[in-house]
Design a protein around this motif. Structure first.
Motif, mmCIF file in Angstrom:
data_model
loop_
_atom_site.group_PDB
_atom_site.id
_atom_site.type_symbol
_atom_site.label_atom_id
_atom_site.label_comp_id
_atom_site.label_asym_id
_atom_site.label_seq_id
_atom_site.Cartn_x
_atom_site.Cartn_y
_atom_site.Cartn_z
ATOM 1 N N LEU A 78 0.826 -1.201 0.000
ATOM 2 C CA LEU A 78 0.000 0.000 0.000
ATOM 3 C C LEU A 78 0.866 1.260 0.000
ATOM 4 C CD1 LEU A 78 -2.822 -1.081 2.461
ATOM 5 C CD2 LEU A 78 -2.981 -0.805 -0.022
ATOM 6 N N ALA A 79 2.042 1.178 0.620
ATOM 7 C CA ALA A 79 2.953 2.319 0.556
ATOM 8 C C ALA A 79 3.395 2.569 -0.875
ATOM 9 C CB ALA A 79 4.161 2.079 1.465
ATOM 10 N N ARG A 80 3.612 1.486 -1.628
ATOM 11 C CA ARG A 80 3.990 1.659 -3.030
ATOM 12 C C ARG A 80 2.866 2.286 -3.843
ATOM 13 N NH1 ARG A 80 8.360 -0.850 -5.359
ATOM 14 N NH2 ARG A 80 7.636 0.383 -7.150
ATOM 15 N N VAL A 81 1.622 2.068 -3.421
ATOM 16 C CA VAL A 81 0.516 2.767 -4.090
ATOM 17 C C VAL A 81 0.752 4.272 -4.041
ATOM 18 C CG1 VAL A 81 -1.951 3.274 -3.981
ATOM 19 C CG2 VAL A 81 -1.150 0.924 -3.666
ATOM 20 N N TRP A 82 1.193 4.751 -2.857
ATOM 21 C CA TRP A 82 1.391 6.187 -2.700
ATOM 22 C C TRP A 82 2.648 6.683 -3.398
ATOM 23 C CZ3 TRP A 82 -2.202 9.430 -1.521
ATOM 24 C CH2 TRP A 82 -3.289 9.008 -0.764
ATOM 25 N N THR A 83 3.751 5.928 -3.296
ATOM 26 C CA THR A 83 4.972 6.384 -3.950
ATOM 27 C C THR A 83 4.842 6.350 -5.458
ATOM 28 O OG1 THR A 83 5.916 4.148 -3.767
ATOM 29 C CG2 THR A 83 6.463 5.722 -2.028
ATOM 30 N N GLU A 84 3.961 5.481 -5.989
ATOM 31 C CA GLU A 84 3.689 5.498 -7.426
ATOM 32 C C GLU A 84 2.787 6.669 -7.803
ATOM 33 O OE1 GLU A 84 4.621 3.588 -9.982
ATOM 34 O OE2 GLU A 84 5.896 2.214 -8.856
ATOM 35 N N ALA A 85 1.839 6.981 -6.935
ATOM 36 C CA ALA A 85 0.834 7.995 -7.274
ATOM 37 C C ALA A 85 1.297 9.409 -6.998
ATOM 38 C CB ALA A 85 -0.457 7.728 -6.495
ATOM 39 N N VAL A 86 2.015 9.618 -5.933
ATOM 40 C CA VAL A 86 2.402 10.955 -5.485
ATOM 41 C C VAL A 86 3.867 10.915 -5.112
ATOM 42 C CG1 VAL A 86 1.983 12.765 -3.771
ATOM 43 C CG2 VAL A 86 0.089 11.359 -4.573
ATOM 44 N N PRO A 87 4.647 11.845 -5.594
ATOM 45 C CA PRO A 87 4.248 13.058 -6.296
ATOM 46 C C PRO A 87 4.083 12.903 -7.789
ATOM 47 C CG PRO A 87 6.576 13.094 -5.897
ATOM 48 C CD PRO A 87 6.062 11.835 -5.275
ATOM 49 N N GLY A 88 4.061 11.675 -8.284
ATOM 50 C CA GLY A 88 3.883 11.499 -9.706
ATOM 51 C C GLY A 88 5.130 10.902 -10.322
ATOM 52 N N PRO A 89 5.291 11.038 -11.628
ATOM 53 C CA PRO A 89 6.409 10.381 -12.304
ATOM 54 C C PRO A 89 7.757 10.998 -12.026
ATOM 55 C CG PRO A 89 5.171 11.714 -13.846
ATOM 56 C CD PRO A 89 4.401 11.708 -12.575
ATOM 57 N N TYR A 90 7.803 12.178 -11.419
ATOM 58 C CA TYR A 90 9.100 12.766 -11.095
ATOM 59 C C TYR A 90 9.497 12.380 -9.684
ATOM 60 C CZ TYR A 90 13.010 15.935 -11.054
ATOM 61 O OH TYR A 90 14.271 16.444 -10.995
ATOM 62 N N ALA A 91 10.724 11.907 -9.501
ATOM 63 C CA ALA A 91 11.132 11.295 -8.226
ATOM 64 C C ALA A 91 11.671 12.337 -7.260
ATOM 65 C CB ALA A 91 12.180 10.208 -8.477
ATOM 66 N N GLU A 92 10.805 13.168 -6.740
ATOM 67 C CA GLU A 92 11.270 14.163 -5.770
ATOM 68 C C GLU A 92 10.528 14.035 -4.448
ATOM 69 O OE1 GLU A 92 7.589 16.407 -6.590
ATOM 70 O OE2 GLU A 92 8.765 14.838 -7.510
ATOM 71 N N ALA A 93 10.205 12.791 -4.061
ATOM 72 C CA ALA A 93 9.525 12.554 -2.789
ATOM 73 C C ALA A 93 10.399 13.025 -1.635
ATOM 74 C CB ALA A 93 9.209 11.065 -2.627
#
Length: 437
Positions: A202-217
């Motif tokens: 479920l955490a991967r659901v969020w890292t895939e969805a937000v912040p989107g395709p750019y990896a600036e989490a």
């Protein structure tokens, strides 16, 4: 390499080593047992087999994660396959221990309420993640990770139900209390492992969805997830904390939404690309003619080529891009180009030199279909970007390379980006309409 050797070395050592007397004593103390000498020996053998199965699962899962990271030219210890391997090993050893053991006369009573709790969290998270997903993120990856969490819940529910209803085969004949204690401990372990794996999915659901395709989490997001998962596991399977389960569940359920909403709001660009009114001028010039072309385009002469005049020198692409609206404070423009026929990046440089490598070259294609060939199978075709000249305020560029004149002006597609200064997040990218000569 040293980290790999240490990890697999420790894993193999745990697999080969029998559990210690101290581990057996802790088990006995937790469940308030008074085993016989033979019962203690059988308990130690069982705990050893269980640890070996779990260690083997982790090592296999880690190997799968490492092999899966090879195409990305990196070495990655992925948590999901390691936790999945641990869980598979745990389930396998409990099924093997109970094969042919028959039904238990009195099934062990261990709460399975976490299945309902996690189903509710999964539904909430997946729905919210789909609603808040970033630009260019499809439904597929989000639903796939959500389905993985649901599959984990169902598998662990079935495994724990089986473990509670069937007794271990030919174990603890002189110690009737050891069997239920071993089953209770096994069910708690399966529950904790399943909960951790489902929450990681479920955490991967969020890292895939937000912040989107750019990896600036945010840098600390992994630590936050780890704390949340450990907290919910503790409140579910540990008696001391079990009364606070619903409080912990509410906090964990709200945590990713509270994290995602501000990030998605910050993705809103200060203005759209249509307000920039970007227009370009591109010309092909032999190197000995570059100064004249620069003057025609209103650019200052480049001192590096001022004395060049040989007729045999190759040609270059040279040009400028004008915008009607300057980048607001906290943002800046970047420009890159590619050959519209071959989709190969064209090496540009400007006032600040040879431009900028960035993750944007791998992620923008997910947001813009017309850039879908910037990254091709088998490798990354990374373009270089140029910035606005701080002296003149003009966004100008030249091509570079051994013979960059092979790209005709008509083939060059310029792309203008508005970038956030804080973390290089790209608000938008837009093609530039250019006058090519």
């Amino acid at each position: 390499m040293l980290l790999l050797l240490v990890f697999f070395g420790v894993g193999l050592w745990l697999y080969a080593k029998r559990v210690t007397d101290a581990r057996v004593d802790r088990f006995i103390a937790v469940y308030a047992l008074t085993p016989t000498v033979s019962g203690r020996a059988e308990l130690r053998s069982y705990l050893t087999r269980r640890r070996r199965a779990r260690a083997a699962g982790v090592l296999v899962g880690a190997s799968i994660g490492l092999v899966g990271s090879i195409p990305d030219d990196r070495v990655d210890f992925a948590f999901v396959p390691m936790v999945a391997g641990w869980l598979v090993g745990s389930i396998a050893v409990e099924l093997a221990e109970r094969a042919g053991g028959g039904r238990a006369e009195q099934p062990v009573r261990v709460s399975s309420r976490w299945n309902l709790m996690l189903a509710a969290v999964g539904l909430l998270w997946t729905t919210a993640a789909v609603s808040l997903r970033g630009e260019g993120v499809g439904y597929g990856p989000l639903l796939a990770w959500g389905a993985g969490a649901l599959a984990t819940v169902l598998v662990v529910f079935a495994a724990t139900r089986y473990a509670k209803r069937y007794r271990p085969r030919d174990q603890f004949p002189l110690d009737p209390d050891l069997g239920p204690a071993a089953t209770t401990d096994a069910v708690r372990g399966l529950t904790a492992g399943g909960l951790a794996l489902a929450l990681l999915c479920l955490a991967r659901v969020w890292t895939e969805a937000v912040p989107g395709p750019y990896a600036e989490a945010p840098r600390h997001v992994q630590a936050v997830w780890l704390v949340a998962i450990v907290l919910l596991v503790l409140t579910t399977v540990t008696g001391r904390w079990r009364g606070r389960t619903w409080w912990a569940l509410a906090m964990v359920a709200v945590l990713p939404i509270a994290w995602a909403v501000p990030i998605r709001l910050a993705h809103q660009a200060p203005f759209g690309p249509e307000e920039a009114h970007a227009t370009g001028q591109i010309q092909v010039a032999r190197l000995d003619r570059v100064p004249a072309v620069q003057a025609r385009l209103g650019l200052k002469q480049d001192p590096q080529i001022s004395n060049i005049g040989a007729e045999s020198l190759p040609a270059e692409l040279i040009g400028r891009v004008d915008v009607t609206r300057p980048a607001p404070d906290g943002t800046y423009y970047r420009l890159f180009g590619f050959d519209s026929h071959t989709n190969d990046a064209i090496f540009l440089y400007g006032a600040d030199g040879a431009g900028w490598y960035g993750e944007w070259s791998r992620v923008l294609p997910a947001r813009y279909s017309w850039l879908s060939n910037v990254v091709r199978a088998g490798g990354t075709n990374e373009p270089m970007a140029v910035a606005v000249d701080s002296d003149s305020g003009v966004l100008w560029f030249r091509s570079a390379g051994a013979d960059p004149g092979k790209q005709a002006a008509v083939d060059l597609q310029l792309v203008l980006m508005l970038v956030r200064d804080e973390d290089s997040y790209i608000y938008w990218a837009t093609p530039v309409l250019s006058d090519r000569r």
